[in-house]
Design a protein around this motif. Structure first.
Motif, PDB file in Angstrom:
ATOM      1  N   THR A 301       0.830  -1.212   0.000  1.00  0.00           N
ATOM      2  CA  THR A 301       0.000   0.000   0.000  1.00  0.00           C
ATOM      3  C   THR A 301       0.865   1.264   0.000  1.00  0.00           C
ATOM      4  OG1 THR A 301      -0.132   0.323   2.397  1.00  0.00           O
ATOM      5  CG2 THR A 301      -1.746  -1.176   1.411  1.00  0.00           C
ATOM      6  N   LYS A 302       0.204   2.361  -0.320  1.00  0.00           N
ATOM      7  CA  LYS A 302       0.885   3.666  -0.291  1.00  0.00           C
ATOM      8  C   LYS A 302      -0.138   4.715   0.134  1.00  0.00           C
ATOM      9  CE  LYS A 302      -0.136   3.920  -5.196  1.00  0.00           C
ATOM     10  NZ  LYS A 302       0.349   3.586  -6.538  1.00  0.00           N
ATOM     11  N   ASP A 303       0.360   5.884   0.518  1.00  0.00           N
ATOM     12  CA  ASP A 303      -0.529   6.996   0.856  1.00  0.00           C
ATOM     13  C   ASP A 303      -0.393   8.064  -0.237  1.00  0.00           C
ATOM     14  OD1 ASP A 303      -0.939   5.609   3.200  1.00  0.00           O
ATOM     15  OD2 ASP A 303       0.462   6.844   4.368  1.00  0.00           O
ATOM     16  N   ILE A 304      -1.506   8.680  -0.593  1.00  0.00           N
ATOM     17  CA  ILE A 304      -1.456   9.779  -1.558  1.00  0.00           C
ATOM     18  C   ILE A 304      -2.030  11.027  -0.893  1.00  0.00           C
ATOM     19  CG2 ILE A 304      -2.246  10.632  -3.795  1.00  0.00           C
ATOM     20  CD1 ILE A 304      -2.466   7.770  -4.766  1.00  0.00           C
ATOM     21  N   SER A 305      -1.225  12.079  -0.820  1.00  0.00           N
ATOM     22  CA  SER A 305      -1.701  13.347  -0.246  1.00  0.00           C
ATOM     23  C   SER A 305      -1.716  14.400  -1.334  1.00  0.00           C
ATOM     24  CB  SER A 305      -0.769  13.856   0.850  1.00  0.00           C
ATOM     25  OG  SER A 305      -0.481  12.855   1.760  1.00  0.00           O
ATOM     26  N   PHE A 306      -2.636  15.340  -1.211  1.00  0.00           N
ATOM     27  CA  PHE A 306      -2.682  16.439  -2.179  1.00  0.00           C
ATOM     28  C   PHE A 306      -3.462  17.590  -1.571  1.00  0.00           C
ATOM     29  CE2 PHE A 306      -7.068  15.585  -3.234  1.00  0.00           C
ATOM     30  CZ  PHE A 306      -7.183  14.225  -2.967  1.00  0.00           C
ATOM     31  N   THR A 307      -3.374  18.742  -2.214  1.00  0.00           N
ATOM     32  CA  THR A 307      -4.119  19.896  -1.717  1.00  0.00           C
ATOM     33  C   THR A 307      -5.222  20.275  -2.698  1.00  0.00           C
ATOM     34  OG1 THR A 307      -2.580  21.457  -2.744  1.00  0.00           O
ATOM     35  CG2 THR A 307      -2.107  20.805  -0.482  1.00  0.00           C
ATOM     36  N   VAL A 308      -6.282  20.837  -2.124  1.00  0.00           N
ATOM     37  CA  VAL A 308      -7.401  21.374  -2.919  1.00  0.00           C
ATOM     38  C   VAL A 308      -7.762  22.730  -2.299  1.00  0.00           C
ATOM     39  CG1 VAL A 308      -8.411  19.136  -3.549  1.00  0.00           C
ATOM     40  CG2 VAL A 308      -9.152  20.256  -1.449  1.00  0.00           C
ATOM     41  N   SER A 309      -8.577  23.505  -2.995  1.00  0.00           N
ATOM     42  CA  SER A 309      -9.014  24.742  -2.358  1.00  0.00           C
ATOM     43  C   SER A 309     -10.068  24.385  -1.314  1.00  0.00           C
ATOM     44  CB  SER A 309      -9.544  25.726  -3.388  1.00  0.00           C
ATOM     45  OG  SER A 309     -10.866  25.380  -3.707  1.00  0.00           O
ATOM     46  N   LYS A 310     -10.154  25.220  -0.267  1.00  0.00           N
ATOM     47  CA  LYS A 310     -11.067  24.904   0.836  1.00  0.00           C
ATOM     48  C   LYS A 310     -12.494  24.727   0.360  1.00  0.00           C
ATOM     49  CE  LYS A 310      -9.004  26.257   5.050  1.00  0.00           C
ATOM     50  NZ  LYS A 310      -8.343  27.420   5.603  1.00  0.00           N
ATOM     51  N   SER A 311     -12.875  25.502  -0.647  1.00  0.00           N
ATOM     52  CA  SER A 311     -14.264  25.426  -1.087  1.00  0.00           C
ATOM     53  C   SER A 311     -14.572  24.063  -1.709  1.00  0.00           C
ATOM     54  CB  SER A 311     -14.552  26.550  -2.084  1.00  0.00           C
ATOM     55  OG  SER A 311     -13.730  26.399  -3.219  1.00  0.00           O
ATOM     56  N   ASN A 312     -13.558  23.333  -2.121  1.00  0.00           N
ATOM     57  CA  ASN A 312     -13.783  22.005  -2.720  1.00  0.00           C
ATOM     58  C   ASN A 312     -13.590  20.863  -1.729  1.00  0.00           C
ATOM     59  OD1 ASN A 312     -12.302  23.041  -5.823  1.00  0.00           O
ATOM     60  ND2 ASN A 312     -14.453  22.781  -5.348  1.00  0.00           N
TER      61      ASN A 312
END
Ligand code: ASP
Ligand code: MG
Length: 405
Positions: A301-312
């Motif tokens: 397994t692996k972890d995937i992190s990412f950013t989005v805008s708060k509104s999303n």
């Protein structure tokens, strides 16, 4: 004779006095011998208030009805501005997005402009009129009203400038240009005389909220020269255009964004196709993903992190919850106490050492970096939100942006 598209933001048309001020500016531009098309936003915080009104009635309204409501703010401003210009004795007409043939996709509340039929505007200009157009709105192929996403009036203005082949698109706002950093955080920040489309694109999408980023994208694609100016004074603004005439500064500015959230998908199956499944599901709903970090696979397994805008954030988390099984993932977590700081500059590509200088500034302030991403013209770091102000000040100083002439 030149054709100029002017856009006035919500603060520039917030009340009767400001509307009259704007009408005076339009009159001056018209009397200088130009054809003038004006795009306006809703007055002041009108769009926020409309949103609140909707939420009082239904916390999850359909996006079609939301667009029907939100688009009314701009309809008020165009009518009032037209009346202000009438009061000055000039021929004028206000038109909605539908009336000027702004065709969009059907992604309500975040629609994209697909085509513009400029014939109505040209007819009115030929008749000698100043044309006032409602920003932020269009019409989809069902003839339903759509909106272009918050801040979308800039995009309306640039799209019209492109469609009408305007000589200049002037964006009037409450700041008098693009600065090397947010002057509210960094009083030493300087106004830039010139910035390239690519640099502006990074500054806009990285949280320098002067221009809607899709408007800059459009301006670049159609080579529309832009100038950002203040509607309250006659200071020179910042030109956004292809070639900067001045010698390229290595770093143009420091942008920051506190309006982001980080999502972590935990225990994703370590096999081909998982990232595609995840990000396609988000893209299909129009959710933009920014910095992505994937851990090294361990135990399948692996972890995937990412950013989005708060509104999303909420929508993204809901989508991922529904996908956990398919991804073989165990959990989705999120954090909102983060912020992004970025340095931007087209000269960076030929100058090694920019990244290390940025990290040095952050290290000297004892600020921990949680994620990093780079492109040819920017370096971004994700840091704790509470440190953002110190970080912007320190990085701005490290690159001597306060003193470069
Ligand atoms: N009135 C809309 C908003 O507040 C569009 C705009 O201002 O450009 O987001
Ligand atoms: Mg607005």
């Amino acid at each position: 004779m030149s054709l100029i598209v002017q856009k006035y933001g919500g603060s520039s048309v917030a009340n009767a006095e400001r509307l009259m001020n704007v009408a005076g500016r339009i009159k001056a531009a018209k009397e200088a011998g130009n054809d003038i098309v004006v795009v306006v936003s809703a007055q002041g915080d009108t769009t926020d208030h409309l949103m609140d009104m909707a939420m009082e009635i239904n916390s999850n309204p359909s996006k079609r009805e939301l667009d029907m409501l939100l688009s009314t703010g701009e309809q008020i401003s165009i009518a009032l501005l037209a009346m202000a210009i009438e009061a000055l004795g000039l021929p004028v007409i206000s038109l909605t997005g539908q009336q000027v043939g702004i065709k969009t996709s059907n992604l309500h509340t975040n629609a994209r402009i697909e085509a513009i039929d400029g014939s109505r505007i040209r007819k009115e200009l030929d008749g000698g009129k100043i044309v006032i157009v409602a920003g932020f709105q269009g019409m989809d192929d069902n003839d339903d009203i759509t909106t272009l996403g918050r801040g979308g009036s800039d995009t309306t203005a640039v799209a019209l400038a492109a469609a009408l082949n305007a000589d200049m698109c002037e964006i009037y706002t409450d700041v008098d240009g693009v600065y090397t950093a947010d002057p509210r955080l960094v009083p030493e920040a300087r106004k830039l005389a010139d910035i390239s489309y690519d640099e502006m694109l990074e500054m806009a999408s990285l949280g320098a909220k002067v221009l809607h980023n899709r408007s800059v994208e459009l301006a670049k694609n159609f080579n529309v020269p832009l100038v950002v100016k203040c509607s309250f004074n006659s200071n020179d603004g910042t030109y956004v255009r292809e070639e900067s005439i001045v010698e390229k500064m290595v770093i143009k500015g420091v942008a920051h964004d506190v309006d982001i959230a980080r999502i972590a998908v935990i225990g994703v199956a370590d096999k081909p196709g998982m990232a595609h499944k995840l990000f396609k599901a988000l893209a299909d709903q129009g959710i933009n993903v920014d910095i992505i970090l994937q851990s090294i696979g361990r135990g399948g397994t692996k972890d995937i992190s990412f950013t989005v805008s708060k509104s999303n954030l909420k929508q993204a988390v809901d989508i991922i919850k529904g996908l956990l099984d398919e991804l073989g993932a165990t959990d989705v977590k999120y954090a909102e106490d983060i912020a992004k700081i970025s340095v931007v500059g087209a000269g960076m590509a030929n100058n090694p050492g920019i990244a290390s200088l940025m990290f040095e500034a952050l290290a000297e302030e004892g600020i921990n970096i949680e994620m990093i991403s780079t492109s040819e013209i920017k370096i971004s770091c994700l840091i704790p939100k509470e440190d953002i102000e110190r970080a912007v000040k320190a990085v701005h100083k490290k690159f001597r942006l306060d003193s470069v002439a």
